[in-house]
Design a protein around this motif. Structure first.
Motif, PDB file in Angstrom:
ATOM      1  N   ASP A 115     -66.765 -21.361 -18.306  1.00 61.36           N
ATOM      2  CA  ASP A 115     -68.162 -21.021 -18.584  1.00 61.36           C
ATOM      3  C   ASP A 115     -68.848 -20.360 -17.388  1.00 61.36           C
ATOM      4  N   TRP A 116     -68.428 -20.717 -16.182  1.00 61.50           N
ATOM      5  CA  TRP A 116     -69.037 -20.154 -14.984  1.00 61.50           C
ATOM      6  C   TRP A 116     -68.854 -18.639 -14.898  1.00 61.50           C
ATOM      7  N   MET A 117     -67.882 -18.088 -15.644  1.00 60.71           N
ATOM      8  CA  MET A 117     -67.647 -16.637 -15.577  1.00 60.71           C
ATOM      9  C   MET A 117     -68.793 -15.851 -16.207  1.00 60.71           C
ATOM     10  N   ASN A 118     -69.588 -16.539 -17.029  1.00 60.83           N
ATOM     11  CA  ASN A 118     -70.730 -15.885 -17.651  1.00 60.83           C
ATOM     12  C   ASN A 118     -70.286 -14.723 -18.535  1.00 60.83           C
ATOM     13  N   ASP A 119     -69.123 -14.890 -19.169  1.00 62.56           N
ATOM     14  CA  ASP A 119     -68.575 -13.849 -20.027  1.00 62.56           C
ATOM     15  C   ASP A 119     -68.928 -14.219 -21.468  1.00 62.56           C
ATOM     16  N   LYS A 120     -69.413 -13.238 -22.230  1.00 54.07           N
ATOM     17  CA  LYS A 120     -69.929 -13.655 -23.534  1.00 54.07           C
ATOM     18  C   LYS A 120     -68.838 -13.988 -24.539  1.00 54.07           C
ATOM     19  N   HIS A 121     -67.590 -13.646 -24.261  1.00 51.95           N
ATOM     20  CA  HIS A 121     -66.522 -14.051 -25.172  1.00 51.95           C
ATOM     21  C   HIS A 121     -65.727 -15.241 -24.643  1.00 51.95           C
ATOM     22  N   ILE A 122     -65.574 -15.307 -23.320  1.00 49.01           N
ATOM     23  CA  ILE A 122     -64.740 -16.372 -22.754  1.00 49.01           C
ATOM     24  C   ILE A 122     -65.631 -17.538 -22.344  1.00 49.01           C
ATOM     25  N   ASN A 123     -66.186 -18.257 -23.310  1.00 50.55           N
ATOM     26  CA  ASN A 123     -66.974 -19.434 -22.968  1.00 50.55           C
ATOM     27  C   ASN A 123     -66.943 -20.431 -24.103  1.00 50.55           C
ATOM     28  N   SER A 124     -67.334 -21.669 -23.789  1.00 50.48           N
ATOM     29  CA  SER A 124     -67.126 -22.762 -24.741  1.00 50.48           C
ATOM     30  C   SER A 124     -67.962 -22.621 -26.000  1.00 50.48           C
ATOM     31  N   LYS A 125     -69.056 -21.874 -25.935  1.00 50.55           N
ATOM     32  CA  LYS A 125     -69.879 -21.741 -27.136  1.00 50.55           C
ATOM     33  C   LYS A 125     -69.328 -20.676 -28.058  1.00 50.55           C
ATOM     34  N   ALA A 126     -68.773 -19.606 -27.480  1.00 49.52           N
ATOM     35  CA  ALA A 126     -68.380 -18.465 -28.297  1.00 49.52           C
ATOM     36  C   ALA A 126     -66.953 -18.561 -28.819  1.00 49.52           C
ATOM     37  N   TYR A 127     -66.073 -19.254 -28.097  1.00 49.61           N
ATOM     38  CA  TYR A 127     -64.661 -19.144 -28.443  1.00 49.61           C
ATOM     39  C   TYR A 127     -64.320 -19.850 -29.751  1.00 49.61           C
ATOM     40  N   GLU A 128     -63.555 -19.185 -30.570  1.00 51.25           N
ATOM     41  CA  GLU A 128     -63.058 -19.813 -31.798  1.00 51.25           C
ATOM     42  C   GLU A 128     -61.562 -19.559 -31.821  1.00 51.25           C
ATOM     43  N   TRP A 129     -60.780 -20.608 -32.053  1.00 50.22           N
ATOM     44  CA  TRP A 129     -59.341 -20.434 -31.942  1.00 50.22           C
ATOM     45  C   TRP A 129     -58.668 -20.146 -33.266  1.00 50.22           C
ATOM     46  N   ASP A 130     -57.388 -19.753 -33.147  1.00 52.34           N
ATOM     47  CA  ASP A 130     -56.580 -19.393 -34.304  1.00 52.34           C
ATOM     48  C   ASP A 130     -55.896 -20.654 -34.816  1.00 52.34           C
ATOM     49  N   ILE A 131     -56.644 -21.490 -35.485  1.00 50.04           N
ATOM     50  CA  ILE A 131     -56.138 -22.775 -35.974  1.00 50.04           C
ATOM     51  C   ILE A 131     -57.085 -23.212 -37.076  1.00 50.04           C
ATOM     52  N   ALA A 132     -56.602 -24.085 -37.965  1.00 46.75           N
ATOM     53  CA  ALA A 132     -57.434 -24.458 -39.107  1.00 46.75           C
ATOM     54  C   ALA A 132     -58.700 -25.200 -38.703  1.00 46.75           C
ATOM     55  N   CYS A 133     -58.661 -25.855 -37.537  1.00 48.56           N
ATOM     56  CA  CYS A 133     -59.791 -26.683 -37.141  1.00 48.56           C
ATOM     57  C   CYS A 133     -60.961 -25.841 -36.651  1.00 48.56           C
ATOM     58  N   ASP A 134     -62.125 -26.109 -37.213  1.00 50.11           N
ATOM     59  CA  ASP A 134     -63.339 -25.421 -36.788  1.00 50.11           C
ATOM     60  C   ASP A 134     -63.669 -25.826 -35.346  1.00 50.11           C
ATOM     61  N   GLY A 135     -63.890 -24.818 -34.499  1.00 50.28           N
ATOM     62  CA  GLY A 135     -64.093 -25.083 -33.072  1.00 50.28           C
ATOM     63  C   GLY A 135     -65.230 -26.043 -32.782  1.00 50.28           C
ATOM     64  N   ALA A 136     -66.319 -25.892 -33.521  1.00 50.82           N
ATOM     65  CA  ALA A 136     -67.489 -26.731 -33.240  1.00 50.82           C
ATOM     66  C   ALA A 136     -67.180 -28.197 -33.556  1.00 50.82           C
ATOM     67  N   SER A 137     -66.406 -28.419 -34.626  1.00 49.03           N
ATOM     68  CA  SER A 137     -66.063 -29.777 -35.009  1.00 49.03           C
ATOM     69  C   SER A 137     -65.180 -30.406 -33.939  1.00 49.03           C
ATOM     70  N   TRP A 138     -64.214 -29.645 -33.483  1.00 52.44           N
ATOM     71  CA  TRP A 138     -63.329 -30.134 -32.438  1.00 52.44           C
ATOM     72  C   TRP A 138     -64.115 -30.445 -31.170  1.00 52.44           C
ATOM     73  N   ASN A 139     -65.060 -29.564 -30.861  1.00 48.64           N
ATOM     74  CA  ASN A 139     -65.886 -29.793 -29.686  1.00 48.64           C
ATOM     75  C   ASN A 139     -66.604 -31.131 -29.756  1.00 48.64           C
ATOM     76  N   ARG A 140     -67.074 -31.488 -30.973  1.00 47.86           N
ATOM     77  CA  ARG A 140     -67.797 -32.746 -31.100  1.00 47.86           C
ATOM     78  C   ARG A 140     -66.868 -33.941 -30.928  1.00 47.86           C
ATOM     79  N   VAL A 141     -65.765 -33.955 -31.704  1.00 46.52           N
ATOM     80  CA  VAL A 141     -64.926 -35.148 -31.691  1.00 46.52           C
ATOM     81  C   VAL A 141     -64.134 -35.243 -30.396  1.00 46.52           C
ATOM     82  N   HIS A 142     -63.453 -34.165 -30.070  1.00 48.45           N
ATOM     83  CA  HIS A 142     -62.524 -34.237 -28.960  1.00 48.45           C
ATOM     84  C   HIS A 142     -63.242 -34.170 -27.619  1.00 48.45           C
ATOM     85  N   ASN A 143     -64.022 -33.108 -27.469  1.00 47.04           N
ATOM     86  CA  ASN A 143     -64.632 -32.845 -26.186  1.00 47.04           C
ATOM     87  C   ASN A 143     -65.608 -33.923 -25.799  1.00 47.04           C
TER      88      ASN A 143
END
Ligand SMILES: Cc1cc2nc3c(=O)[nH]c(=O)nc-3n(C[C@H](O)[C@H](O)[C@H](O)COP(=O)(O)OP(=O)(O)OC[C@H]3O[C@@H](n4cnc5c(N)ncnc54)[C@H](O)[C@@H]3O)c2cc1C
Ligand code: FES
Lengths: 377, 368
Positions: A115-143
């Protein structure tokens, strides 16, 4: 089908539980928490001060590599009609691309390591991965939950994923008898397991609704996100790409299926090796009330285990082979775990904390042993 | 028609298949193999000249791509550099004319290096031929050609605040030369009767003097004078001696205040560009508790939240520090803040706020 109806905690009276915990070797002598906290905080600060251009270049390099690997994989899969060997290489490359995306890029970026890179694609809010799990949901449970309440019975829903009994702190059920089969199924379908995870725990579909959790997000939205991300994933790999291949529809469909399977097996294996080896410990909620930073570090340390390996092995696990360091410093760019690991080990030794590491085979055998051991009462 | 369709297709592809907000973002690292520093959502500009004008001032010439939307004289752009792996964005006025951008795709910045600043001290070391990122131009500090004949416009510049005026003057000069070559007849700009520039700077630090002289020679309605505070006294003393019908100001806040007071007294229109926030002091200083993520921090209402958090060593993203660029935006979960730029007082609930222009009115909970 495996049933995913959330935690079966049934906590025993805490006396009993702590008796049991006391029997475990490293839980006995307590370290100097204050000093432990200071040492690890210091190590973190020292390392974070070095984070900069090198780390930004590294993650960009890995992202570039991921693009090249994944797309050459997709192309080679279609070329399967020329030679099945090309197809096989393509499948391996696509699986490698997905693993890089999910582990070294997705998991780490979504942890906020870049996140410190201040890059609009490479950060925890913007990134969405190539997997069935919705990133935001994973962020809540896992992170949030798993990394805050690591291995606390009843609080950390990642613990055994509500499916497997991995400690005597959970009551034994008949279905635990065949939990080894459940484990294999979970590994095969790992991406769907993670995707479904938050909803299972929130009892969106089945089971008694629980009121004691603070709902961060409505059930309707959870469902909507699960289906939209899941559907996107299915449509892309099993409809769009096969259709694009025209007459080679089946080659591509099967290739994608195998690549996803390989990715699922790899990620679940690495994650199980990081959390559920024989010596990884669990904690009771009462033990962790008002814990200090040092105690928190201690709990992180005892709940995780590392896997030894070369640099490319570490990259392929998203540096989750440094699960101990990851749990101590979840938002440190993961490649830095390599350089902090020897120092962490030193600090642990000073405090008599067991630094759980071993070869891949040893750690994996230990996981399997644990799954089988707790199949029985 | 085709453009819209292909735009829709590419956004569908990026969401459905790539899980990215744009195809460009997904491919960025690969495109960078061929085009260094290419970044999705930015324009890429090449450094073609770097010249030191003074001990602390540097002139940077950028070559912008042909599809960069040309600015209006007086506007600024956002300049983004990667500094130790981190993208840092700051605002600078374009100190050159739109016609230079149109004909040669050149854009010039004249920048004063800030002591301990993050970005400005790096500019003089930029290598020729290297690439940086810029935004499209924006801002509304442009010359309004609405003076009646025989009216006088007064430009008031201080220090690096000369930059928007240089752009405007160069634009006027180019317009005049264009008109001349077209009609082949020497005619003064019909809309402006007289234009006078009062330029304050420290002794020996007036910038771009050669250029000002050339402009004054060619534009017969333009005059200028160079002043220093130590020798010539304050702007407030100087203003009554000048004869003006409209004021244009670019300088630090005391400089602006002197001009604004004069304009108010004389009932003159005033247009201003600020390089930083005009400080305001509250009537009664109070201390509040701010919760930043999970940490509790004591803050006062004497300064904007961002300034205080930076002074306390918190790592936060910011750019202009005056409410223009939205880089310091964060979520306020609860509490009341006042926007120092608009004077607006927020609700109690959750909303996006800009930390650099937020003054605390109650305890707050922030998520940055
Ligand atoms: C619309 C607009 C147009 C502009 N045009 C020009 C122009 O043409 N030419 C020009 O030279 N400038 C211009 N500026 C000003 C320019 O944007 C700033 O000088 C620039 O942002 C400084 O960036 P920096 O990273 O070097 O400094 P920053 O790191 O942003 O710091 C700025 C100043 O704040 C101080 N500071 C930073 N952190 C702290 C802290 N924690 N505690 C105390 N002090 C601190 C620094 O010492 C420094 O002096 C313009 C500004 C705006 C808004
Ligand atoms: S820093 Fe630009 S809006 Fe706050």
């Amino acid at each position: 089908m495996i049933s995913l109806t959330s935690e079966k905690t049934n906590q025993k009276p805490s006396q009993l539980a702590s008796q049991e915990l006391n029997q475990k070797p490293s839980h006995k002598t307590e370290p100097n928490y204050e000093q432990l906290g200071q040492q690890l905080d210091g190590l973190r600060a020292e390392t974070m001060a070095k984070v900069g251009q090198e780390d930004a270049n590294y993650i960009r390099l890995i992202i570039r590599l991921q693009r090249l690997v994944q797309w050459s994989g997709r192309i080679l899969i279609v070329l399967g009609f020329v030679s099945p060997i090309l197809w096989a290489i393509g499948v391996l490359l696509l699986a490698a691309g997905k693993i890089l995306d999910n582990m070294e890029i997705g998991h780490n970026v979504m942890h906020g390591q870049y996140d410190w890179m201040n890059d609009k694609h490479i950060n925890s809010k913007a990134y969405e991965w190539d997997i069935a799990c919705d990133g935001a949901s994973w962020n809540r449970v896992h992170n949030y939950e798993h990394h805050t309440y690591t291995n606390i019975v009843g609080k950390d829903r990642d613990y055994g994923y509500g499916l497997l009994r991995l400690s005597n702190d959970f009551a034994w059920r008949v279905k635990n008898l065949w939990q080894f089969v459940t484990y294999i199924l979970l590994s095969v379908l790992f991406q769907w397991g993670i995707a479904y995870h938050e909803m299972a725990a929130e009892r969106v579909f089945f089971g008694k609704k629980k009121d004691n959790r603070q709902h961060k997000i409505s059930h309707a939205e959870l469902k909507q996100r699960f289906f939209s991300k899941g559907a996107r994933q299915l449509v892309t790999d099993y409809v769009i790409f096969p259709l694009l291949a025209g007459p080679f529809f089946l080659w591509v469909l099967v290739g994608n299926l195998v690549a996803n399977l390989l990715r699922n097996l790899w990620t679940s294996t690495i994650i199980f090796c990081g959390h559920f080896t024989e010596h990884a410990q669990v904690f009771q909620e009462a033990e962790c009330k008002n814990e200090s930073k040092g105690q928190w570090y201690y709990r992180q340390a005892l709940g995780s285990s590392n896997i030894k390996g070369g640099n490319w092995f570490h990259v392929s696990t998203g540096h989750l082979s440094f699960q101990i360091e990851h749990h101590l410093f979840p938002d440190m760019p993961a490649r830095r775990y390599r350089e902090v690991a020897p120092r962490v080990k030193e600090i642990f030794a000073q405090h008599g904390i067991h630094y759980n590491t071993g070869s891949f085979l040893r750690q994996y055998a230990s996981v399997l042993k644990r799954i089988i051991r707790y199949s029985f009462p | 028609m085709l453009g819209v369709a292909s735009g829709k297709l590419s956004s569908w592809i990026s969401r459905q298949i790539l899980h990215y907000s744009s195809v460009g973002g997904y491919l960025e690292t690969v495109i960078q193999l061929v085009k260094p520093n290419w970044r999705d959502g930015y324009y890429r500009a090449e450094i073609v000249a770097v010249k030191k004008l003074h001990a602390n001032t540097v002139e940077v010439q950028l070559k912008v791509p042909s599809y960069w939307p040309v600015h209006k004289a007086g506007q600024h752009l956002e300049l983004t550099l990667e500094i130790d792996g981190r993208l840092v964005t700051r605002l600078f006025t374009i100190a050159s004319s739109p016609s230079l951008a149109k004909s040669k795709r050149l854009v010039r910045l004249v920048v004063k290096s800030q002591p301990h600043g993050i970005l400005t001290p790096k500019l003089e070391a930029l290598a020729l031929g290297s690439w940086v990122n810029v935004s499209k131009p924006s801002g509304d500090f442009t010359f309004q050609f609405n003076l009646q004949p025989e009216q006088r416009a007064l430009f008031l510049a201080a220090g690096s605040g000369i930059t928007p005026f240089i752009a405007m003057l160069n634009a006027m000069l180019n317009n005049m030369l264009d008109d001349q070559s077209r009609s082949n007849k020497h005619e003064r700009d019909a809309n402006v009767s007289a234009l006078h520039l009062v330029y304050y700077a420290k002794p020996g630090e007036h910038l771009l003097l050669d250029e000002l002289e050339v402009i004054a020679e060619q534009l017969d309605f333009f005059t200028f004078e160079l002043l220093t505070r130590t020798k010539d006294g304050e702007l407030s003393k100087k203003l009554p001696t000048l004869n003006a019908d409209a004021l244009y100001v670019c300088g630090p806040s005391p400089f602006y205040h002197a001009a604004a007071e004069f304009a108010k007294r004389e009932n003159l229109p005033i247009y201003a560009e600020h390089f930083s926030l005009i400080p305001t002091t509250p009537d009664e200083q109070q201390t509040f508790t701010a919760q930043l993520n999970s940490e509790l921090i004591e803050l006062t209402n004497a300064e904007p939240v961002l300034t205080q958090l930076l002074a306390k060593g918190r790592q936060l993203t910011y750019g202009c520090k005056m409410g223009i660029c939205h880089q310091c935006q964060c979520v306020k979960k609860s509490g009341v803040v006042k926007n120092l730029r608009t004077g607006e007082v927020s609700d109690r609930g959750e909303e996006l706020i800009q930390l650099c222009v937020s003054q605390l009115m109650t305890d707050v909970e922030l998520e940055a």
